[in-house]
Design an enzyme around this catalytic site. Structure first.
Site, short mmCIF file in Angstrom:
data_model
loop_
_atom_site.label_atom_id
_atom_site.label_comp_id
_atom_site.label_asym_id
_atom_site.label_seq_id
_atom_site.Cartn_x
_atom_site.Cartn_y
_atom_site.Cartn_z
CG HIS A 5 -56.32 4.56 113.38
ND1 HIS A 5 -56.27 4.08 114.13
CD2 HIS A 5 -56.00 2.92 112.59
CE1 HIS A 5 -56.18 3.36 114.76
NE2 HIS A 5 -56.42 1.96 113.95
CG HIS A 32 -55.35 -0.63 116.47
ND1 HIS A 32 -54.07 -0.89 116.78
CD2 HIS A 32 -56.33 -0.82 115.67
CE1 HIS A 32 -54.16 -0.87 115.13
NE2 HIS A 32 -55.52 -0.56 114.20
#
Length: 330
Positions: free
Chosen positions: A57, A219
């Site tokens: 991320h 995700h």
């Protein structure tokens, strides 16, 4: 799979080594861990902040370590929660005697492992508090969560709570302002492509060239629906139609906006999206105090974006505008 990596099983450690090599004056790594901390940690007499989660991320979360933001960030394997032991090492490394606030995105593994680390730290006499960020308005429950997910709005929590800690706030005051941000920030995103976890070597899901997923998680969790791809203006309207009612904004209110890229979306497209977001807010006589456009919380090379809107008051404006030297804040 085409990626600029060496060993797929060492991407996290080598990434951390690269981050430290980029900012050796600001950051350091706790040897034998995947924890990034401020170079001057622990800062005595200051409440310390720790956050983290699975890697992939970036720049979250290591890019938000610095004066005025986080004191530590813990990196798990790609899209995998860090272990309690790693979080515990981070807490010990940053405790300056005034307590530690954990900022946790609402994913089951993150919540469980950070809470276990807090128990370990409290057994050593360290005072620990926590907040759980759940800004994603797309879905109520998902593959990884009970309740709403935590996504890019988490970065506003890092910034504002970090500024309060830097001002000398108590643990209770820092926790309270973090909760205030969580209550007043809402986010939602869309995805245009999948992404490939290095150790897996193949995309996590399939999506057609003419399709988009509305409300997909960072995700790759399923969103609300999959549709034919829409224009930037249509995407902005769709996202804002979900976000704005959650905030209860009225004419004259002040907000901060984050237009976040997921890793594979050009700035050109993010600016086009923001053009419509700004138009929508202006049409409701809502004042945009500051807009952030760029990659703040990504999903590897996923093409897509999210919009976060934070309702501001005078306190939040002051803390949002306070200085920080965290490398990724811009």
């Amino acid at each position: 799979m085409k990626k600029v990596i060496n060993d797929p099983n060492r991407v996290v450690q080598e990434m951390i080594e690269g981050i430290i090599a980029t900012h050796p004056d600001k950051l350091k790594n706790i040897e034998g861990t995947t924890v990034i901390v401020r170079k001057d940690a622990p800062v005595q007499g200051k409440v310390a902040l720790i956050s983290g989660g699975g890697s992939g991320h970036e720049p979250a979360h290591g890019g938000y370590v610095g004066k005025g933001m986080l004191d530590a960030a813990v990196a798990g394997e790609v899209f995998t929660s860090p272990t309690p032991d790693q979080v515990y090492e981070g807490i010990k490394a940053i405790d300056g005697g005034k307590g530690v606030l954990m900022i946790i995105k609402n994913y089951t593994g993150d919540v469980m492992n950070f809470e276990m680390a807090a128990d370990m730290a409290e057994a050593e006499g360290i005072k620990v508090a926590k907040v759980i960020v759940n800004d994603d308005v797309a879905v109520e429950n998902s593959t990884y969560t009970t309740g709403r997910r935590g996504i890019a709005g988490t970065v506003f929590v890092h910034k504002i709570a970090g500024a309060m800690a830097d001002k000398g706030g108590t643990l209770e005051e820092v926790e309270a302002v973090a909760r205030k941000v969580i209550e007043n920030v809402k986010s939602m995103g869309i995805a245009l492509t999948s992404c490939t976890i290095p150790a897996a070597g193949k995309p996590g899901f399939e999506i057609g060239d003419d399709e988009m997923e509305i409300g997909m998680g960072i995700h790759g969790e399923p969103g609300i629906e999959r549709t034919k791809i829409k224009t930037a203006d249509e995407i902005a309207e769709l996202l804002m139609d979900k976000i704005l009612p959650e905030l209860g904004l009225a004419a004259g209110d002040k907000v901060a906006v984050m237009i976040n890229g997921l890793g594979g979306t050009p700035l050109m497209e993010l600016y086009i999206l923001n053009r419509k977001v700004a138009e929508i807010l202006a049409g409701q006589n809502i004042h945009v105090h500051k807009t952030f456009v760029g990659e703040y919380m990504t999903s590897l090379e996923m093409a897509g974006c999210s919009v976060s809107v934070l309702k501001l008051d005078d306190q939040l404006v002051e803390l949002l505008d306070a200085e920080t030297d965290a490398p990724a804040w811009k």
